[in-house]
Design an enzyme around this catalytic site. Structure first.
Site, PDB file in Angstrom:
ATOM      1  N   HIS A  43      50.653 -27.699  21.540  1.00 50.55           N
ATOM      2  CA  HIS A  43      51.565 -27.650  20.391  1.00 50.55           C
ATOM      3  C   HIS A  43      50.806 -27.158  19.176  1.00 50.55           C
ATOM      4  O   HIS A  43      49.590 -27.046  19.180  1.00 50.55           O
ATOM      5  CB  HIS A  43      52.229 -29.008  20.134  1.00 50.55           C
ATOM      6  CG  HIS A  43      51.299 -30.085  19.681  1.00 50.55           C
ATOM      7  ND1 HIS A  43      50.312 -30.612  20.482  1.00 50.55           N
ATOM      8  CD2 HIS A  43      51.215 -30.764  18.506  1.00 50.55           C
ATOM      9  CE1 HIS A  43      49.662 -31.555  19.824  1.00 50.55           C
ATOM     10  NE2 HIS A  43      50.187 -31.656  18.615  1.00 50.55           N
ATOM     11  N   HIS A  58      50.014 -28.169  16.057  1.00 52.94           N
ATOM     12  CA  HIS A  58      49.301 -28.917  15.012  1.00 52.94           C
ATOM     13  C   HIS A  58      47.849 -28.450  14.856  1.00 52.94           C
ATOM     14  O   HIS A  58      47.180 -28.111  15.833  1.00 52.94           O
ATOM     15  CB  HIS A  58      49.358 -30.418  15.296  1.00 52.94           C
ATOM     16  CG  HIS A  58      50.661 -31.029  14.899  1.00 52.94           C
ATOM     17  ND1 HIS A  58      51.118 -32.211  15.416  1.00 52.94           N
ATOM     18  CD2 HIS A  58      51.613 -30.623  14.016  1.00 52.94           C
ATOM     19  CE1 HIS A  58      52.290 -32.515  14.881  1.00 52.94           C
ATOM     20  NE2 HIS A  58      52.613 -31.560  14.025  1.00 52.94           N
ATOM     21  N   ASP A  88      44.997 -29.720  14.319  1.00 46.80           N
ATOM     22  CA  ASP A  88      43.855 -30.342  14.994  1.00 46.80           C
ATOM     23  C   ASP A  88      43.727 -29.870  16.440  1.00 46.80           C
ATOM     24  O   ASP A  88      42.713 -30.137  17.099  1.00 46.80           O
ATOM     25  CB  ASP A  88      43.943 -31.867  14.931  1.00 46.80           C
ATOM     26  CG  ASP A  88      45.276 -32.421  15.411  1.00 46.80           C
ATOM     27  OD1 ASP A  88      46.315 -31.960  14.911  1.00 46.80           O
ATOM     28  OD2 ASP A  88      45.285 -33.313  16.277  1.00 46.80           O
ATOM     29  N   HIS A  89      44.718 -29.137  16.921  1.00 44.59           N
ATOM     30  CA  HIS A  89      44.670 -28.552  18.265  1.00 44.59           C
ATOM     31  C   HIS A  89      44.457 -27.035  18.225  1.00 44.59           C
ATOM     32  O   HIS A  89      44.052 -26.457  19.239  1.00 44.59           O
ATOM     33  CB  HIS A  89      45.965 -28.837  19.024  1.00 44.59           C
ATOM     34  CG  HIS A  89      46.208 -30.291  19.263  1.00 44.59           C
ATOM     35  ND1 HIS A  89      45.992 -30.899  20.483  1.00 44.59           N
ATOM     36  CD2 HIS A  89      46.627 -31.287  18.429  1.00 44.59           C
ATOM     37  CE1 HIS A  89      46.277 -32.196  20.388  1.00 44.59           C
ATOM     38  NE2 HIS A  89      46.661 -32.449  19.156  1.00 44.59           N
TER      39      HIS A  89
END
Length: 261
Positions: free
Chosen positions: A76, A78, A80-81
């Protein structure tokens, strides 16, 4: 000695196919940090990476050194990914597949539900699981049956639904999709430790959401149908540390949208 979570800056083998590199970015929303998963078929050199994480040079270098990286998949959008995508592609040359077209690199391929991705001796089935975000996606590693759940199911605690594009109806349906995958599947989450069996965790998540939804309905009965999000949070989460109310507001906002539809 066998490594245990959390093990920063070390490649930790979790299943015969899946190993994890934990990024050192702990926080309220990331738990111990972001899990970058490395999938490699036995006897093969090339691997598939799931979620390179933030734009952290040391973390990205460690992932690249595990390579060669044949493909990168995104659970996904976000940050932090995904914030490290461009630097990671520079390091590895890997194509990046994602539901969100703005996150794709060196390919136009998305992640259609049900597709079987066959790459470097691996068979990875795409399972669309929106709700946490609109683009949230899980991956089943065929053969061993493990499931990479991104932030749809975490290694501990429960998931906050993004108030910008998260959807409770979608999330409840996604939990039922994961339940239907059946028992005995190792959970490889976006944050937190792996879990031994998807089925009871997904069932708990579904029961928890339905319980919270009932609490929000009861709060509206007391406070009034037009109550503001904060008022509902303070009523439903009265027994929770107020420091966590900010995160709770996101989920309550999504729940209110669901109920008011």
């Amino acid at each position: 000695m066998t490594l245990a979570h959390p093990a920063y800056a070390q490649l930790r083998q979790v299943t015969p196919v899946a190993a994890v590199l934990l990024e050192n970015n702990p926080g309220m929303m990331t738990l111990d940090g972001t899990n970058t998963w490395i999938l490699r078929a036995p006897g093969r050199e090339e691997c598939v990476v799931v979620d390179p994480g933030e734009n952290d040079e040391d973390h990205l270098r460690r992932i690249a050194e595990v390579g060669p990286v044949a493909l990168t998949l995104i659970t996904h959008r976000h940050h932090d990914h995904t914030d490290g995508i461009d630097r990671f592609v520079e390091m590895t040359g890997s194509p990046v597949r994602a539901v969100d077209p703005t996150l794709r690199r060196r390919t136009d391929a998305g992640l259609p539900d049900g597709e079987l991705i066959e790459e470097v001796g691996l068979a990875i089935r795409v399972v669309r699981t929106p709700g946490h975000t609109k683009d949230s996606t899980s991956f089943v590693v065929e053969g061993e049956g493990s499931v990479l759940t991104g932030d749809t199911i975490l290694g501990r605690g429960t998931t906050v639904l993004d108030s910008t594009d998260g959807d409770l109806g979608d999330y409840l349906a996604s939990l039922r999709t994961l339940i239907d995958l059946g028992a005995g599947r190792t959970v490889l989450p976006g944050h937190g430790s792996e879990l031994p069996d998807l089925l009871p965790v997904a069932q708990y998540y579904l029961a928890h959401r339905e319980e919270r939804l009932a609490q929000v309905r009861a709060a509206l009965d007391v406070l009034g149908e037009d109550s503001e999000v904060r008022a509902v949070v303070e009523h439903v989460y009265a027994d929770v540390d107020p420091k966590l109310w900010g995160a709770a507001e996101q989920s309550v906002r999504v729940q209110l949208e669901y109920l008011r539809r």
